[in-house]
Design a protein around this motif. Structure first.
Motif, PDB file in Angstrom:
ATOM      1  N   ARG A  80      39.281  28.655  71.525  1.00 37.40           N
ATOM      2  CA  ARG A  80      38.767  28.703  70.465  1.00 37.40           C
ATOM      3  C   ARG A  80      39.495  28.710  69.141  1.00 37.40           C
ATOM      4  O   ARG A  80      40.439  29.277  69.058  1.00 37.40           O
ATOM      5  N   THR A 139      39.101  20.937  72.083  1.00 40.14           N
ATOM      6  CA  THR A 139      40.356  20.674  73.287  1.00 40.14           C
ATOM      7  C   THR A 139      41.540  20.627  72.518  1.00 40.14           C
ATOM      8  O   THR A 139      41.587  19.695  71.623  1.00 40.14           O
ATOM      9  N   ASP A 196      34.923  24.972  68.506  1.00 39.73           N
ATOM     10  CA  ASP A 196      35.328  24.994  69.912  1.00 39.73           C
ATOM     11  C   ASP A 196      35.986  23.401  69.927  1.00 39.73           C
ATOM     12  O   ASP A 196      35.446  22.614  69.020  1.00 39.73           O
ATOM     13  N   ALA A 225      40.400  26.956  78.125  1.00 40.54           N
ATOM     14  CA  ALA A 225      39.349  26.951  77.282  1.00 40.54           C
ATOM     15  C   ALA A 225      39.670  27.920  76.146  1.00 40.54           C
ATOM     16  O   ALA A 225      40.149  28.967  76.193  1.00 40.54           O
ATOM     17  N   ALA A 254      38.908  31.302  74.980  1.00 41.51           N
ATOM     18  CA  ALA A 254      37.450  31.395  75.070  1.00 41.51           C
ATOM     19  C   ALA A 254      36.847  32.278  75.912  1.00 41.51           C
ATOM     20  O   ALA A 254      35.812  32.864  75.462  1.00 41.51           O
ATOM     21  N   THR A 267      37.829  18.546  67.561  1.00 43.37           N
ATOM     22  CA  THR A 267      36.583  19.350  67.255  1.00 43.37           C
ATOM     23  C   THR A 267      35.472  18.254  66.742  1.00 43.37           C
ATOM     24  O   THR A 267      35.733  17.502  66.404  1.00 43.37           O
TER      25      THR A 267
END
Length: 364
Positions: free
Chosen positions: A280, A247, A245, A278, A353, A259
């Protein structure tokens, strides 16, 4: 040989959806694997094609013929089961010949013998024709089961986890033999398995199922290198995919994914997810290179030697972990050592996500 087409095919058991509006086409001469965990819908798909259960909605065609409502014996298919289903009181010859003996009108004895001997020769079981199933090995029994299917000259072969009862070494050898046999026959084969290595090795294309839905359908390389969603990325591969996870940020050389393990460059290729979405990051172990670095906050917490590969579990300060694949001959790292990580931007995947759907693949 023939094509196989599913159009809007569904199957329910009360409130349970075993298969949900399946659209799938197998081209003539293809080897297509139906891959997924238990309860994913792959066996339901095969059983519907075989006529062992009835579809609630939709249609199934072999070539141009609609077989949706036909009984199994009228579908011109041959099925090989997980347990081989050989008749123990019949010889290998008699087992292979059984479909011909049961045919109406029955072929003459010379025709039956010629067909059985031809198939047995193709499969390498000609010296075993006088033996009984209990007198031959598991791999030989599997060949006999294939021979019994081949002797019918069906339009489509259906194989239901036929290698799962074999030991690991024999399973690998049989995978090779099955692939060679498909090249030789050029037959249309639909193959059910939960073993992704089998699917990757054997298939022209793979249909990945989960919870009764087709998740992705494509060539093995496409499935592996451009997974459609998080489920496919994690299910296909001999090791689980790492998911991080973080940004998205703009860097000097393109997008960067920030991360807990550091800032990971994603490069310039591929689509740019909308701002604020969002996401991943999916990273396979082979996309991570590990280098010793005594001053790093990242530590190796577990090493696993698997023959030609060394798997390293690396943990950051906030307990975030990733597994990397390395060459044990090229690297000497022990548990507790500090390391730094380099990520191959060409092999990184971004997923939404919320939905799990892929939004960007490395390399464009």
């Amino acid at each position: 040989m023939s094509t196989v087409t599913f159009e809007g095919v569904s199957k329910r058991y009360g409130e349970v959806v075993a298969l949900d509006a399946l659209d799938l086409r197998v081209e003539e001469g293809e080897f297509v694997s139906l891959l997924g965990p238990s309860g994913s819908g792959k066996s339901t798909t095969l059983n519907l094609l075989a006529g062992l259960m009835d579809a609630d909605t939709g249609s199934i065609r072999i070539g141009t013929r609609d077989i949706t409502g036909l009984p199994p014996e009228q579908r011109d298919i041959a099925m090989v089961f997980q347990n081989y289903a050989l008749y123990p009181h019949l010889t290998v010859f008699e087992n292979i010949a059984f479909p011909l003996e049961a045919r109406k009108p029955r072929p003459d004895a010379a025709t039956i013998r010629a067909k059985v001997e031809r198939v047995a020769g193709t499969l390498g079981v000609a010296p075993l024709l006088a033996r009984y199933p209990k007198e031959i090995s598991g791999g030989q029994q599997q060949r006999v089961a294939l021979g019994r299917a081949m002797v019918r000259d069906p339009k489509v072969f259906l194989l239901d986890e036929p290698l799962s009862n074999l030991d690991a070494r024999l399973r690998i050898r049989m995978r090779r033999d099955l692939k060679a046999l498909h090249h030789q026959l050029g037959s249309t084969i639909v193959y059910v398995t939960h073993d992704q290595a089998e699917a990757m090795t054997l298939s022209s294309r793979i249909a990945v199922f989960d919870h009764g839905k087709l998740q992705q359908y494509g060539a093995p390389a496409e499935i592996y290198e451009r997974p459609a969603n998080i489920f496919v990325a994690n299910f296909v591969g001999d090791r689980e995919t790492n998911f991080l996870d973080g940004t998205l940020e703009a860097g000097a050389d393109g997008l960067v994914y920030a991360t807990a393990l550091g800032r990971i460059p994603l490069g310039n290729g591929g689509a740019t997810p909308r701002e604020g979405r969002a996401t991943r990051l999916g990273v396979r172990p082979e996309a991570i290179a590990v280098e010793p670095d005594g001053g790093s906050d990242l530590r190796v917490v577990l090493t696993e030697l698997a023959g030609a590969d060394l798997f390293l579990t690396v943990r950051g300060r906030d307990e975030t972990e990733v597994v990397a694949r390395a060459d044990p001959r090229a690297i000497r790292i022990t548990e507790g050592e500090g390391v730094r990580l380099r990520f191959d931007a060409e092999r990184l995947h971004l997923f939404d996500a919320g939905t799990g759907v892929a939004v960007r693949h490395g390399g464009g």
